[in-house]
Design a protein around this motif. Sequence first.
Motif, PDB file in Angstrom:
ATOM      1  N   LYS A  56       0.828  -1.207   0.000  1.00  0.00           N
ATOM      2  CA  LYS A  56       0.000   0.000   0.000  1.00  0.00           C
ATOM      3  C   LYS A  56       0.865   1.261   0.000  1.00  0.00           C
ATOM      4  N   ARG A  91       1.443   2.091  -3.513  1.00  0.00           N
ATOM      5  CA  ARG A  91       0.248   2.647  -4.146  1.00  0.00           C
ATOM      6  C   ARG A  91      -0.029   4.069  -3.659  1.00  0.00           C
ATOM      7  N   ASP A 122       1.607   1.328 -10.128  1.00  0.00           N
ATOM      8  CA  ASP A 122       0.437   0.464 -10.153  1.00  0.00           C
ATOM      9  C   ASP A 122       0.741  -0.717  -9.244  1.00  0.00           C
ATOM     10  N   THR A 123      -0.267  -1.264  -8.586  1.00  0.00           N
ATOM     11  CA  THR A 123      -0.038  -2.405  -7.706  1.00  0.00           C
ATOM     12  C   THR A 123      -0.918  -3.571  -8.141  1.00  0.00           C
ATOM     13  N   VAL A 124      -0.363  -4.762  -8.122  1.00  0.00           N
ATOM     14  CA  VAL A 124      -1.079  -5.954  -8.574  1.00  0.00           C
ATOM     15  C   VAL A 124      -0.697  -7.144  -7.702  1.00  0.00           C
ATOM     16  N   GLU A 129      -7.940  -4.990  -0.563  1.00  0.00           N
ATOM     17  CA  GLU A 129      -7.882  -3.544  -0.326  1.00  0.00           C
ATOM     18  C   GLU A 129      -6.896  -3.227   0.784  1.00  0.00           C
ATOM     19  N   ASP A 134      -4.300  -2.777  -6.567  1.00  0.00           N
ATOM     20  CA  ASP A 134      -5.292  -2.278  -7.516  1.00  0.00           C
ATOM     21  C   ASP A 134      -6.009  -3.420  -8.221  1.00  0.00           C
ATOM     22  N   LYS A 135      -5.285  -4.500  -8.476  1.00  0.00           N
ATOM     23  CA  LYS A 135      -5.833  -5.625  -9.225  1.00  0.00           C
ATOM     24  C   LYS A 135      -5.282  -6.914  -8.637  1.00  0.00           C
ATOM     25  N   GLU A 152       0.520  -8.642 -16.875  1.00  0.00           N
ATOM     26  CA  GLU A 152       0.880  -7.391 -16.216  1.00  0.00           C
ATOM     27  C   GLU A 152       2.327  -6.957 -16.434  1.00  0.00           C
TER      28      GLU A 152
END
Length: 567
Positions: free
Chosen positions: A339, A342, A348-350, A364, A369-370, A402
């Motif tokens: 986090k 992010r 971007d976070t995956v 969350e 994010d995904k 990704e």
Amino acid sequence: MPVFTHLRDTRIRTRLRDARDAHPVAARTLRRAVHVLAAALVVGALLMPNTALGLRPDRFTRIPAEAIIGAVLLLALPRRPRIVVAALYGAGIGVLTVLNLLDIGFTEYLGRGFNVVLDWGLLDDAQSYVADSMGSATATAAAVGAVVLVLLLVGVMALATVRLGNLLARHRVHATPGALIAGTVWVTCAALGVQVAGMPVASDPAVDALTGQTQRVVDTLRDEAAFAKEARADAFGATPPDQLVPDLRGKDVVLAFIESYGRTAVEDPLIAPGVVHTLDTRTAALTKAGYHARSGWLTSATYGGNSWLGHSTTLSGLWIDNQQRYRTVTSGDHLTLTKAFRKTGAWDTVGVMPGVQKAWPEAEWHGLDKVYDAFDLGYEGPKFSWSTMPDQYALEAFQRLEHGRKRDKPLMSEVILTSSHQPWAPIPELVGWDELGDGSVFDAIEKAGRKTSDVMADSTESRREYGRSIEYSLTSLTQWLERYGTDDTVLVFLGDHQPISRVSGRNAGRDVPVSIVAKDPEVLEKIDAWNWTEGLRPAQDAPVWKMSSFRDRFLTAYGSVPHPTEG
């Protein structure tokens, strides 16, 4: 209807009396044998330890105080109250025996006893694990068998105690002084410290077990409130976005957990040769490709299983060693490592989670994010026992979906690799990266692999196959980096916990290896003060930190500025 039932019961009693009268010696022998069996069951249950190591003959040479107290109590009561009290007393012994058995199982698999407040939900997870590993029919049969066994155990204990109570009442003249003599012997042995085979003769094991369970409940309830306050405090909770990990801007950071990758894999005489060879070989291959690595040790918050506790401890910087702590922290907004990336807005976070097969609201809290779960990666091949897909395929799917995409921002990824999850049979094999396709290429490999039941039944084979699974996971991950990594890729990977005691041994610690790999020399220069070992294999005397310290050390090393929030 009651009349017919009464007549039937009368006929049964008449037949039993006739049979007893016809064979008096056999009837008397059978009756005495049942009395002895009832006494053995009750006394054995009272003396039963709550660890597998305690299941030794010398543990059953003691005099349990609970048996003497129970005898005195039953002797003092009239018939109807005696039967009720005896049944309740016996059922209580049965329940305590079930708790002792749960303690044994949890200690063998998770390195700790059963917690009556927190661990009931894990029994459902255990059934899911059996279903995923050995099929739903086996899991259902095991669950039904366990329930029947518990009910049978409690019922048999109640009947045995009632029978012994009636026996004492029929021989009250002799039983009363016998109970008093037994009590005197117990007190004398306790006062003098008399021992047999190194064990005290006078004991109160059931009281000890009940006290232990009660103390766990009290400690759990106290810990819940204390940890909730601890979780609200965060050294980096109020850090502005531009002051989080500034020294990694522009880097693609991959945080990978390897299931059950523990210190045992690197140091056990049977397992280590293959794993060490793999680590050294892969270190050389990565060096040739321009990568360098540093490695150390972290002490995991969990052991043998409950991987999510290790993941959340690493990410949060909090010591999360039970399910209540996990629920508390994941329901809040404590800053996780993922986090933090992010929050900067620069990444971007995956998450790549092939082991997730149901709703996962914790995404969350992780700051992702995904999330790609077991159903999002396009895999059409076979499961390998519990693992839904081979690590090599999961990594290739991550690359396709990704990591290999053109994007406006760098990527922060959390990847969970599951091929080294117990029971370590069958184990996938590496195939050509260009041959992976939809995973169907693994059909023949899975069919030719070893059966789960063959490996689970043999400790030596479990150790051997565990080592092979770790070699496979390490090779898959480092080959992926060698094949797809760039000058800006930073790989952080570690184990989540040690394997179960059948593999790691009863006295194993909780240390797991951790490594950081990068091409950019400045990335590793930032952690020079950590004194980690060069390469993928941490030295035996490399620094050992608590897993909960990793988040803050990592954030600090890469330029993050603490701005605490209060608890």
